[in-house]
Design a protein around this motif. Structure first.
Motif, mmCIF file in Angstrom:
data_model
loop_
_atom_site.group_PDB
_atom_site.id
_atom_site.type_symbol
_atom_site.label_atom_id
_atom_site.label_comp_id
_atom_site.label_asym_id
_atom_site.label_seq_id
_atom_site.Cartn_x
_atom_site.Cartn_y
_atom_site.Cartn_z
ATOM 1 N N PHE A 141 1.050 -1.089 0.198
ATOM 2 C CA PHE A 141 0.014 0.079 -0.069
ATOM 3 C C PHE A 141 1.474 1.414 -0.303
ATOM 4 C CE2 PHE A 141 -2.112 -3.301 2.074
ATOM 5 C CZ PHE A 141 -3.536 -2.848 1.372
ATOM 6 N N GLY A 142 0.427 2.159 -0.344
ATOM 7 C CA GLY A 142 1.157 3.442 -1.325
ATOM 8 C C GLY A 142 0.835 4.854 0.158
ATOM 9 N N TYR A 143 0.961 5.546 0.927
ATOM 10 C CA TYR A 143 0.341 6.457 1.558
ATOM 11 C C TYR A 143 0.703 7.933 1.057
ATOM 12 C CZ TYR A 143 -2.070 2.731 4.169
ATOM 13 O OH TYR A 143 -3.204 1.903 4.091
ATOM 14 N N ASP A 155 -1.477 10.912 4.951
ATOM 15 C CA ASP A 155 -1.830 10.042 4.971
ATOM 16 C C ASP A 155 -2.955 8.937 4.422
ATOM 17 O OD1 ASP A 155 0.648 8.998 7.451
ATOM 18 O OD2 ASP A 155 -0.414 10.009 8.224
ATOM 19 N N HIS A 156 -2.708 8.743 3.449
ATOM 20 C CA HIS A 156 -4.618 8.950 2.683
ATOM 21 C C HIS A 156 -3.635 8.354 1.126
ATOM 22 C CE1 HIS A 156 -5.903 13.161 3.044
ATOM 23 N NE2 HIS A 156 -6.533 12.447 3.885
ATOM 24 N N PHE A 183 1.209 8.036 -7.462
ATOM 25 C CA PHE A 183 2.123 8.605 -7.460
ATOM 26 C C PHE A 183 2.037 9.627 -6.020
ATOM 27 C CE2 PHE A 183 1.209 7.676 -12.165
ATOM 28 C CZ PHE A 183 2.322 8.260 -13.142
ATOM 29 N N GLY A 184 3.027 10.620 -5.951
ATOM 30 C CA GLY A 184 3.178 11.367 -4.574
ATOM 31 C C GLY A 184 3.092 10.185 -3.618
#
Length: 102
Positions: free
Chosen positions: A18-20, A24-25, A47-48
Motif C-alpha cells: 500500500f502507498g500513502y 496518510d491517504h 504517484f505522490g
C-alpha cells in the motif's frame, strides 16, 4: 518481490503493498500476491507516495522482500536563458533597420 520458506506453519500466504501520501491517504495498492516457494513479483503505478506499507495476511506471518525498486521521475529543469535569448534576438530583428545605399 516476496519469498516464503516452505516448511513453517506461521509464514504468510499472501502480501499486499500500500502507498500513502503526506496526509496518510491511500494513493495506491497492489493486488494481493499469493506466495509460493519461488519469488513472486508485483508492481503498481503510484504517484505522490511518501511511504509504503507491506502487509501479510497473517499477524506475525513472515516473508522476505528482495529488489524493492522505487522510481522517482526526474525533475523538469527549465532552461531560463533560452527564452531571454530568443526574445532578445526577436527584438533585435524587429528593431533593425536596413540602410539604404547612398
Amino acid at each position: 518481490m516476496a519469498w516464503i520458506a516452505p516448511n513453517y506453519w506461521y509464514n504468510a500466504n499472501s502480501v499486499q503493498i500500500f502507498g500513502y501520501d503526506d496526509h496518510d491517504h491511500l494513493v495506491g495498492e497492489t493486488t494481493p500476491v499469493t506466495l509460493s516457494k519461488n519469488f513472486e513479483t508485483t508492481g503498481a503505478l503510484m504517484f505522490g507516495v511518501r511511504y509504503l506499507e507491506i502487509r501479510a495476511d497473517r499477524q506475525f506471518g513472515w516473508f522476505g522482500v528482495d529488489n524493492l525498486i522505487v522510481h522517482t521521475p526526474p525533475a523538469t529543469v527549465p532552461v531560463p536563458g533560452a527564452f531571454w535569448l530568443m526574445a532578445t534576438a526577436a527584438t533585435g530583428l524587429a528593431c533593425s533597420k536596413k540602410r539604404k545605399p547612398a
